[in-house]
Design a protein around this motif. Sequence first.
Motif, PDB file in Angstrom:
ATOM      1  N   ALA A 234       0.827  -1.202   0.000  1.00  0.00           N
ATOM      2  CA  ALA A 234       0.000   0.000   0.000  1.00  0.00           C
ATOM      3  C   ALA A 234       0.863   1.255   0.000  1.00  0.00           C
ATOM      4  CB  ALA A 234      -0.942  -0.010   1.211  1.00  0.00           C
ATOM      5  N   LEU A 235       1.933   1.254   0.780  1.00  0.00           N
ATOM      6  CA  LEU A 235       2.839   2.403   0.816  1.00  0.00           C
ATOM      7  C   LEU A 235       3.516   2.607  -0.540  1.00  0.00           C
ATOM      8  CD1 LEU A 235       4.309   1.783   4.352  1.00  0.00           C
ATOM      9  CD2 LEU A 235       3.185   3.907   3.626  1.00  0.00           C
ATOM     10  N   GLU A 236       3.955   1.508  -1.157  1.00  0.00           N
ATOM     11  CA  GLU A 236       4.566   1.608  -2.488  1.00  0.00           C
ATOM     12  C   GLU A 236       3.572   2.127  -3.516  1.00  0.00           C
ATOM     13  OE1 GLU A 236       7.937  -1.928  -2.347  1.00  0.00           O
ATOM     14  OE2 GLU A 236       5.996  -2.321  -3.250  1.00  0.00           O
ATOM     15  N   ARG A 237       2.362   1.600  -3.468  1.00  0.00           N
ATOM     16  CA  ARG A 237       1.328   2.002  -4.423  1.00  0.00           C
ATOM     17  C   ARG A 237       0.974   3.477  -4.263  1.00  0.00           C
ATOM     18  NH1 ARG A 237      -1.454   0.849  -9.207  1.00  0.00           N
ATOM     19  NH2 ARG A 237      -3.572   1.627  -9.056  1.00  0.00           N
ATOM     20  N   LEU A 238       0.808   3.920  -3.004  1.00  0.00           N
ATOM     21  CA  LEU A 238       0.456   5.313  -2.783  1.00  0.00           C
ATOM     22  C   LEU A 238       1.607   6.230  -3.199  1.00  0.00           C
ATOM     23  CD1 LEU A 238      -1.905   6.998  -1.748  1.00  0.00           C
ATOM     24  CD2 LEU A 238      -0.795   7.044   0.493  1.00  0.00           C
ATOM     25  N   SER A 239       2.839   5.815  -2.955  1.00  0.00           N
ATOM     26  CA  SER A 239       3.997   6.605  -3.401  1.00  0.00           C
ATOM     27  C   SER A 239       4.013   6.730  -4.917  1.00  0.00           C
ATOM     28  CB  SER A 239       5.293   5.955  -2.915  1.00  0.00           C
ATOM     29  OG  SER A 239       5.374   5.957  -1.516  1.00  0.00           O
ATOM     30  N   TRP A 240       3.719   5.616  -5.608  1.00  0.00           N
ATOM     31  CA  TRP A 240       3.688   5.633  -7.067  1.00  0.00           C
ATOM     32  C   TRP A 240       2.576   6.547  -7.582  1.00  0.00           C
ATOM     33  CZ3 TRP A 240      -0.016   3.908 -10.645  1.00  0.00           C
ATOM     34  CH2 TRP A 240       0.423   3.872 -11.976  1.00  0.00           C
ATOM     35  N   LEU A 241       1.388   6.466  -6.972  1.00  0.00           N
ATOM     36  CA  LEU A 241       0.292   7.338  -7.379  1.00  0.00           C
ATOM     37  C   LEU A 241       0.647   8.804  -7.141  1.00  0.00           C
ATOM     38  CD1 LEU A 241      -2.831   5.377  -6.091  1.00  0.00           C
ATOM     39  CD2 LEU A 241      -2.320   5.923  -8.471  1.00  0.00           C
ATOM     40  N   ALA A 242       1.297   9.083  -6.003  1.00  0.00           N
ATOM     41  CA  ALA A 242       1.682  10.461  -5.707  1.00  0.00           C
ATOM     42  C   ALA A 242       2.645  10.989  -6.765  1.00  0.00           C
ATOM     43  CB  ALA A 242       2.322  10.529  -4.321  1.00  0.00           C
ATOM     44  N   GLU A 243       3.613  10.179  -7.150  1.00  0.00           N
ATOM     45  CA  GLU A 243       4.589  10.607  -8.147  1.00  0.00           C
ATOM     46  C   GLU A 243       3.948  10.774  -9.517  1.00  0.00           C
ATOM     47  OE1 GLU A 243       8.734   8.956 -10.196  1.00  0.00           O
ATOM     48  OE2 GLU A 243       7.928   7.978  -8.414  1.00  0.00           O
ATOM     49  N   GLU A 252      -3.448  20.868  -1.614  1.00  0.00           N
ATOM     50  CA  GLU A 252      -3.968  20.234  -0.396  1.00  0.00           C
ATOM     51  C   GLU A 252      -3.778  18.719  -0.447  1.00  0.00           C
ATOM     52  OE1 GLU A 252      -7.934  20.182   2.487  1.00  0.00           O
ATOM     53  OE2 GLU A 252      -7.979  21.258   0.573  1.00  0.00           O
ATOM     54  N   ASP A 253      -4.013  18.132  -1.625  1.00  0.00           N
ATOM     55  CA  ASP A 253      -3.809  16.689  -1.752  1.00  0.00           C
ATOM     56  C   ASP A 253      -2.313  16.337  -1.714  1.00  0.00           C
ATOM     57  OD1 ASP A 253      -6.476  16.035  -1.800  1.00  0.00           O
ATOM     58  OD2 ASP A 253      -6.614  15.916  -3.991  1.00  0.00           O
ATOM     59  N   ARG A 254      -1.471  17.181  -2.295  1.00  0.00           N
ATOM     60  CA  ARG A 254      -0.024  16.937  -2.202  1.00  0.00           C
ATOM     61  C   ARG A 254       0.439  16.974  -0.741  1.00  0.00           C
ATOM     62  NH1 ARG A 254       0.234  21.038  -6.145  1.00  0.00           N
ATOM     63  NH2 ARG A 254       0.151  20.206  -8.262  1.00  0.00           N
ATOM     64  N   ASP A 255      -0.079  17.935   0.010  1.00  0.00           N
ATOM     65  CA  ASP A 255       0.303  18.039   1.418  1.00  0.00           C
ATOM     66  C   ASP A 255      -0.167  16.819   2.201  1.00  0.00           C
ATOM     67  OD1 ASP A 255       1.452  20.486   0.886  1.00  0.00           O
ATOM     68  OD2 ASP A 255      -0.274  21.644   1.621  1.00  0.00           O
ATOM     69  N   ALA A 256      -1.390  16.351   1.915  1.00  0.00           N
ATOM     70  CA  ALA A 256      -1.899  15.167   2.604  1.00  0.00           C
ATOM     71  C   ALA A 256      -1.043  13.944   2.293  1.00  0.00           C
ATOM     72  CB  ALA A 256      -3.351  14.913   2.196  1.00  0.00           C
ATOM     73  N   LEU A 257      -0.669  13.783   1.034  1.00  0.00           N
ATOM     74  CA  LEU A 257       0.189  12.662   0.658  1.00  0.00           C
ATOM     75  C   LEU A 257       1.543  12.750   1.356  1.00  0.00           C
ATOM     76  CD1 LEU A 257      -0.662  12.515  -3.140  1.00  0.00           C
ATOM     77  CD2 LEU A 257      -1.007  10.654  -1.506  1.00  0.00           C
ATOM     78  N   GLY A 258       2.082  13.956   1.459  1.00  0.00           N
ATOM     79  CA  GLY A 258       3.350  14.117   2.143  1.00  0.00           C
ATOM     80  C   GLY A 258       3.288  13.638   3.582  1.00  0.00           C
ATOM     81  N   LEU A 259       2.199  13.933   4.288  1.00  0.00           N
ATOM     82  CA  LEU A 259       2.040  13.483   5.670  1.00  0.00           C
ATOM     83  C   LEU A 259       1.833  11.969   5.741  1.00  0.00           C
ATOM     84  CD1 LEU A 259      -0.319  16.334   6.955  1.00  0.00           C
ATOM     85  CD2 LEU A 259       2.093  16.007   7.542  1.00  0.00           C
ATOM     86  N   LEU A 260       1.017  11.425   4.836  1.00  0.00           N
ATOM     87  CA  LEU A 260       0.720   9.988   4.854  1.00  0.00           C
ATOM     88  C   LEU A 260       1.947   9.138   4.543  1.00  0.00           C
ATOM     89  CD1 LEU A 260      -2.684  10.128   2.969  1.00  0.00           C
ATOM     90  CD2 LEU A 260      -2.381   9.396   5.346  1.00  0.00           C
ATOM     91  N   LEU A 261       2.866   9.674   3.766  1.00  0.00           N
ATOM     92  CA  LEU A 261       4.020   8.891   3.321  1.00  0.00           C
ATOM     93  C   LEU A 261       5.291   9.171   4.121  1.00  0.00           C
ATOM     94  CD1 LEU A 261       3.406   9.192  -0.531  1.00  0.00           C
ATOM     95  CD2 LEU A 261       3.137   7.145   0.875  1.00  0.00           C
ATOM     96  N   ASP A 262       5.199  10.028   5.124  1.00  0.00           N
ATOM     97  CA  ASP A 262       6.371  10.400   5.920  1.00  0.00           C
ATOM     98  C   ASP A 262       6.348   9.641   7.246  1.00  0.00           C
ATOM     99  OD1 ASP A 262       8.417  11.529   7.375  1.00  0.00           O
ATOM    100  OD2 ASP A 262       7.870  13.599   6.909  1.00  0.00           O
ATOM    101  N   PRO A 263       7.260   8.696   7.467  1.00  0.00           N
ATOM    102  CA  PRO A 263       7.240   7.911   8.713  1.00  0.00           C
ATOM    103  C   PRO A 263       7.506   8.734   9.963  1.00  0.00           C
ATOM    104  CG  PRO A 263       9.199   7.412   7.400  1.00  0.00           C
ATOM    105  CD  PRO A 263       8.330   8.266   6.557  1.00  0.00           C
ATOM    106  N   ARG A 264       7.893   9.994   9.809  1.00  0.00           N
ATOM    107  CA  ARG A 264       8.156  10.844  10.976  1.00  0.00           C
ATOM    108  C   ARG A 264       6.895  11.538  11.484  1.00  0.00           C
ATOM    109  NH1 ARG A 264      12.559  14.357   7.908  1.00  0.00           N
ATOM    110  NH2 ARG A 264      10.761  14.279   6.490  1.00  0.00           N
ATOM    111  N   THR A 265       5.794  11.440  10.737  1.00  0.00           N
ATOM    112  CA  THR A 265       4.582  12.156  11.118  1.00  0.00           C
ATOM    113  C   THR A 265       3.585  11.237  11.816  1.00  0.00           C
ATOM    114  OG1 THR A 265       3.400  11.673   9.060  1.00  0.00           O
ATOM    115  CG2 THR A 265       4.870  13.591   9.058  1.00  0.00           C
TER     116      THR A 265
END
Length: 289
Positions: A234-243, A252-265
């Motif tokens: 799921a993480l790989e797929r979402l990263s691919w969709l984001a790219e 707003e969607d770019r910012d949401a993806l950044g938070l969802l894909l950042d293990p520090r958040t």
Amino acid sequence: MSAHTHDDLDWAAELPRMHRLDALEKDSLRTVADRLVADLPPEPTVVDVGSGSGGMSAALAGALAAGPGGTIVLLDAVDELLDAARTAAAGAGRGITVDTVVADAGTAGVRDLVPPADLIWASAVVHHLPDQQAAIDRLVAALRGGGRLALAEGGLDQRLLPWDLGVGKPGLEGRLQAAREGWFLELRTSMPDAVRMPYGWSTALGKAGLVDVTSFTYLVDHPAPATGPVLDYALERLSWLAETTDDRIDQEDRDALGLLLDPRTPEYLGNRTDVFLKYARTVHYGRLP
């Protein structure tokens, strides 16, 4: 060196993600392979066109080894993928013959490269080729009399996420899927020598001369809470969709993806218990008289 592919995608770079999906599809693919192989004569020749990372290659090889025996021929334009598929098929199909061919199904005369086939399988391959009907015609020409062609194309898109993630606007995944459709439309329309196919896959099989055309759909369903492999995919797929969709979605969607894909958040997708994987694939199937 790998052959050219018409979509100009770096398929070798996709190999880790493809291997992960193979593992998640394994049981479903073996059920499909058993169904297809059950119709074949003894010692058949099966051709896996666009064999990819080898998930279905292994399923078909295993079904042949458990049933009629025979030969499986793997055809792909990318050397790295072909090597992976050969390893997978050889490991699953003890006692059967595994051959490989490096070729581009978009232009190559398949019948000049492989023995007359009792079954040709092509999954998510033809929609990447410039002239889809011509590609199907070439596949049918590689069948022996009574042989069968099975295309896995279409179905229902992968779904991974709840509608409301608590990050950004609800409905993020739907917007990403819509943006991806726009990306794919652009990819096809910019493809050299692309030809539209303004009808469905079953009609295309009939136009290619096949009879008894039918279809069936299989489901891949890994419900929440996701296991490690599902969550990793799921993480790989979402990263691919984001790219892929970055220039087609709003900030707003770019910012949401950044938070969802950042293990520090705190919002990191890898910490959630409501991630899942569900989708359906349709197999279109016909016989050469």
